[in-house]
Enzyme design. Sequence first.
Site, short mmCIF file in Angstrom:
data_model
loop_
_atom_site.label_atom_id
_atom_site.label_comp_id
_atom_site.label_asym_id
_atom_site.label_seq_id
_atom_site.Cartn_x
_atom_site.Cartn_y
_atom_site.Cartn_z
N ASP A 119 7.80 0.29 -2.48
CA ASP A 119 8.15 -1.00 -2.95
C ASP A 119 8.51 -0.67 -4.38
O ASP A 119 8.33 0.07 -5.05
CB ASP A 119 7.61 -2.19 -2.66
CG ASP A 119 7.93 -3.49 -2.49
OD1 ASP A 119 7.59 -4.48 -2.09
OD2 ASP A 119 9.31 -3.53 -3.31
C1 GLC Z 1 10.76 -6.77 -4.02
C2 GLC Z 1 10.38 -6.88 -2.39
C3 GLC Z 1 10.93 -5.87 -1.56
C4 GLC Z 1 12.45 -5.59 -1.96
C5 GLC Z 1 12.28 -4.71 -3.40
C6 GLC Z 1 13.58 -4.58 -3.89
O1 GLC Z 1 9.64 -6.58 -4.90
O2 GLC Z 1 8.83 -6.74 -2.35
O3 GLC Z 1 11.29 -6.64 -0.27
O4 GLC Z 1 13.16 -4.94 -0.92
O5 GLC Z 1 11.60 -5.36 -4.35
O6 GLC Z 1 14.18 -5.79 -4.46
#
Ligand code: GLC
Length: 729
Positions: free
Chosen positions: A267
């Site tokens: 993430d």
């Molecule tokens: C965010 C979210 C994830 C998302 C990523 C990119 O923190 O947790 O679901 O796809 O970052 O934006």
Amino acid sequence: MKPYQSIFIIILCNWMAGAGTPVAASVPPYLNDSLPMEERIDDALARMTLEEKIALIHAHSKFSSPGVPRLGIPEIWAADGPQGVREELMWDSWDTAGHTNDSCTAYPALMSLAATWNRDLAYRYGRSIGEEFRYRGKDIALTPGINIYRHPMCGRNFEYMGEDPLLAGILASEAVKGIQSNGVAACVKHFALNNQETDRHQVNVIVSDRALHEIYLPAFKKAVIEGGAWAVMGAYNRYKGQFACHNEYLNKILKEDWQFDGVFISDWGGTEDTEQAVRNGLDMEFGTYTDGLSSGEANAYDHYYLARPYLQAIKEGRFTTRELDDKARRVLRLCFRTNMNRQRPFGSLNSPQHAADAQAIQEEGIVLLKNEGALLPLEPAQYGKILVVGENADFMLTKWGGSSNVKARYEMMPIDAIRNRVGSRATVEYRKGYTSDWPPQPAVQDSLREEALAAARQADLIIFIGGHNKYPNHDTESYDRTGSGAPFRQDEVLEELVRLRRPIVLVTMGANQFDMPWSDRIPAMLHAWYGGSEGGTALADVLFGRVNPSGKLPVTFYRQLTDCGAIAEGEYPGDGQNVRYNEDIFVGYRYVEKEHIAPAFPFGHGLSYTTFAYGRPQLSQTVMEHTDTLLVTVPVSNTGKKAGKEIVQLYLSDVQSTLPRPMKELKGFVKLSLEPGETQEATFSITAEELSFYDERTGCWTAEPGKFVIHIGASSADIRHTASFRLKE
Ligand code: GLC
């Protein structure tokens, strides 16, 4: 002519027909489409330097990694999210790039897709949204989110697919196939145990192996094994003390037990340590804020955990290239599945077809909770003056919510769609009634309420459109809800409107409902989640009967928060360091049935404008061997006057089990489309897998011999027939 001369002439002609370039011989294997993918990967890997392999496995912008420029392997681009392809952001920050060509079709929230219980629609969602990602040049679509809905407080429940792992897993698998039919990788998220936003970046989830395997992993397992997901995103939180983005336990399950051959990505900002990222299976690092350098510094990417620190460690002999080669191989496999695949389609954006797809999903995602006196569908001509009240009748709900935010090309407001449908058959007035404006101003709220009540006293019918929105502490990322009460004091307006004793319809938006102890005084209620670009159109079509609603709840609507297992027996949100899932496997309906609690509306509940009769289930056998497949067929008839769709649910109870098991668990569902008077058969197949529980004493799935009961229901609480069978020793 001698034979060798004719052969020469054939070769010469072929060569000339090949526009003068000799055939495959000069094309390196990794660029030769006719070769098997694994050969192409081997060849590409063998050509790469150590530095190129390191570069390949971490970001060099907010949402991209560099590919291998020297070999002509393109950059890999990722983009959010579950409700549509996100607008272009700045190279180095979360700020919008301000493009004017990147608006999109906004699809209904995944809770709405889950509420359709429709496999075909789930595939259609994937294929449609995947076309938009493809057209925008994205290789990884950061959707679907499939974390289990453990309790109503989680700010991101709207982005996920409900409380039952089978329903979420089956629909997610179809969505994955649809997305990947475009040559775009689906990236299921967040693996695993990301069931709250509070303390999400560090909370350590303490959960039994059994609950992990029976509740929190099955949807991911289906999406990987049956859906064939090419990417999985790690969660921020910890499990067994290790961050989920590089967790030895979760990595073993994903890559050894499930044989996942795709890319495990972090993430954004979920990577915390080089050694763990190397050893525990992180294949691509995105969004890290480097130590020392704040985010966005030009050379921050070189400071990523899997960048210079990893390269340095290899050069110092602390690692061989064994792990690096596996990571690079997986990323190359992603490339050959996506941006190196010259056969993949070209996608499309904002097409009428996509709008129709989004509308079709929302039409089947809306849930008719109540319809006393058949108030719905509405016949406008019956009412001289229709009053619509509520901010959500005229409020953009495709915006905000965190990373799932989209720049929708348009969003049909409910009030506009209602006016279009009613036309001149009645007058439609609108009063906001309440506001989510922040900070709240009591005088403003009071006057909005009074205006609505004054108008309501003159109205023949009231349609209240309220619920949550995507603001912090409602349905948005990084924040959880602060309670289950009505948002923005709208209950004060509703209670006053109900006292007027006029016909009233309540429509709520959001991942779930709010407490409404007086709901028995409201004859008709619909829940509409978040409907996307055509949400207003779909709602109006259901209200006025162009569409017969068929959605069913993918989640339990509780009468009170303490009726939820996670709140009553589990810990939430924990102490900032740990959170214990003491409710164990008893999540959602599994808990309320164990405790004999009557929810406001049960899992699987949803009404129709027609009626259905269920005949007795027929079993292919009443004694089953472990290797058998037991077939169950159920005749279902449309006994009303309107065509409609019915979701027939099959639950199973294990009557004699050595471990406590839920009263019953969903093990199958079939959605039938029936004309008035028509009968069709719903067919289910039961194998030992459906009978099994995860026995943490052995680490295996076990189906114990003895009696099982099949429950055929229109919801988890509306069981029409039961039948029993026995599993032999
Ligand atoms: C965010 C979210 C994830 C998302 C990523 C990119 O923190 O947790 O679901 O796809 O970052 O934006």
